[in-house]
Design a protein around this motif. Structure first.
Motif, mmCIF file in Angstrom:
data_model
loop_
_atom_site.group_PDB
_atom_site.id
_atom_site.type_symbol
_atom_site.label_atom_id
_atom_site.label_comp_id
_atom_site.label_asym_id
_atom_site.label_seq_id
_atom_site.Cartn_x
_atom_site.Cartn_y
_atom_site.Cartn_z
ATOM 1 N N LYS A 122 0.804 -1.233 0.000
ATOM 2 C CA LYS A 122 0.000 0.000 0.000
ATOM 3 C C LYS A 122 0.835 1.281 0.000
ATOM 4 N N GLY A 123 2.163 1.183 -0.086
ATOM 5 C CA GLY A 123 3.013 2.372 -0.141
ATOM 6 C C GLY A 123 2.849 3.064 -1.484
ATOM 7 N N VAL A 124 2.639 4.374 -1.472
ATOM 8 C CA VAL A 124 2.430 5.124 -2.704
ATOM 9 C C VAL A 124 3.728 5.823 -3.082
ATOM 10 N N HIS A 125 4.121 5.662 -4.341
ATOM 11 C CA HIS A 125 5.342 6.302 -4.831
ATOM 12 C C HIS A 125 5.196 6.641 -6.306
ATOM 13 N N ARG A 126 6.165 7.401 -6.796
ATOM 14 C CA ARG A 126 6.227 7.785 -8.199
ATOM 15 C C ARG A 126 7.687 7.742 -8.622
ATOM 16 N N MET A 127 7.932 7.343 -9.857
ATOM 17 C CA MET A 127 9.295 7.306 -10.384
ATOM 18 C C MET A 127 9.338 7.986 -11.743
ATOM 19 N N LYS A 128 10.538 8.465 -12.091
ATOM 20 C CA LYS A 128 10.775 8.945 -13.448
ATOM 21 C C LYS A 128 12.265 8.869 -13.728
ATOM 22 N N ASP A 129 12.581 8.858 -15.012
ATOM 23 C CA ASP A 129 13.970 8.880 -15.448
ATOM 24 C C ASP A 129 14.513 10.270 -15.154
ATOM 25 N N ASP A 130 15.528 10.355 -14.323
ATOM 26 C CA ASP A 130 16.111 11.630 -13.946
ATOM 27 C C ASP A 130 17.060 12.107 -15.040
#
Length: 184
Positions: A122-130
């Protein structure tokens, strides 16, 4: 031992693996970009292209190569797991979630090749290519992801997505299993 053979040998025996066991197995896989490069594809306007490499009732292993788009904030339902950065650098944002409210970003971090990120239940996160670094990530989850929730922060909405949808707002209505309205 070839990488695919090592993958099968390490993943098949797992039964309700602990957080620590998942990380150990992901480290023991000792995956390189060369091991997975044949599995990479065109993200086709999405934040990433993903390929399922292994799946049984206990775990799933996926590889993702990223575009310059960020994924939506999301959780992995009742699954937990580890993300191994194989190449490039990710900007990773973790959110706090209160029932019925829009998630609020609590911290941001950068992780580079060779580093690991934990994704709790249930942990909410977001990722993107830096900085368009050529981000490639390997993801190991237990149990396999089901009932992933994707958030649209601007629309104050969330939805449970179908298993063929990634961490972005679904374009196809059939991929929206259940829609939720959130409070600002």
């Amino acid at each position: 031992m070839e990488w695919k053979e090592r993958m099968e040998t390490l993943l098949k025996p797992l039964t309700s693996p602990s957080k620590e066991e998942l990380r150990r197995v992901l480290q023991e896989l000792n995956t390189t970009v060369k091991d997975v490069e044949a599995e990479l594809g065109d993200p086709d306007g999405k934040p990433y292209y993903r390929k399922l490499l292994f799946h049984n009732k206990e775990v799933e292993l996926l590889v993702m190569n990223w575009s310059d788009l960020e994924c939506s904030p999301h959780n992995h339902g009742n699954s937990y797991g580890w993300i191994h950065v194989l190449n490039g650098k990710t900007e990773h944002t973790v959110y706090e979630v209160q029932d019925g409210k829009v998630p609020r970003a609590i911290f941001e971090e950068q992780r580079g090749a060779g580093e690991f990120l934990y994704a709790p239940v249930k942990g909410v996160h977001r990722m993107k290519d830096d900085q368009k670094s050529g981000l490639i990530t390997l993801h190991l989850y237990a149990p396999p992801i089901k009932d992933m929730v994707v958030y649209d922060l601007k629309a104050c909405a969330a939805c449970v997505v179908s298993e063929d949808c990634g961490a972005w707002w679904p374009e196809e209505t059939r991929q929206r299993v259940k829609e939720l309205k959130l409070k600002a």
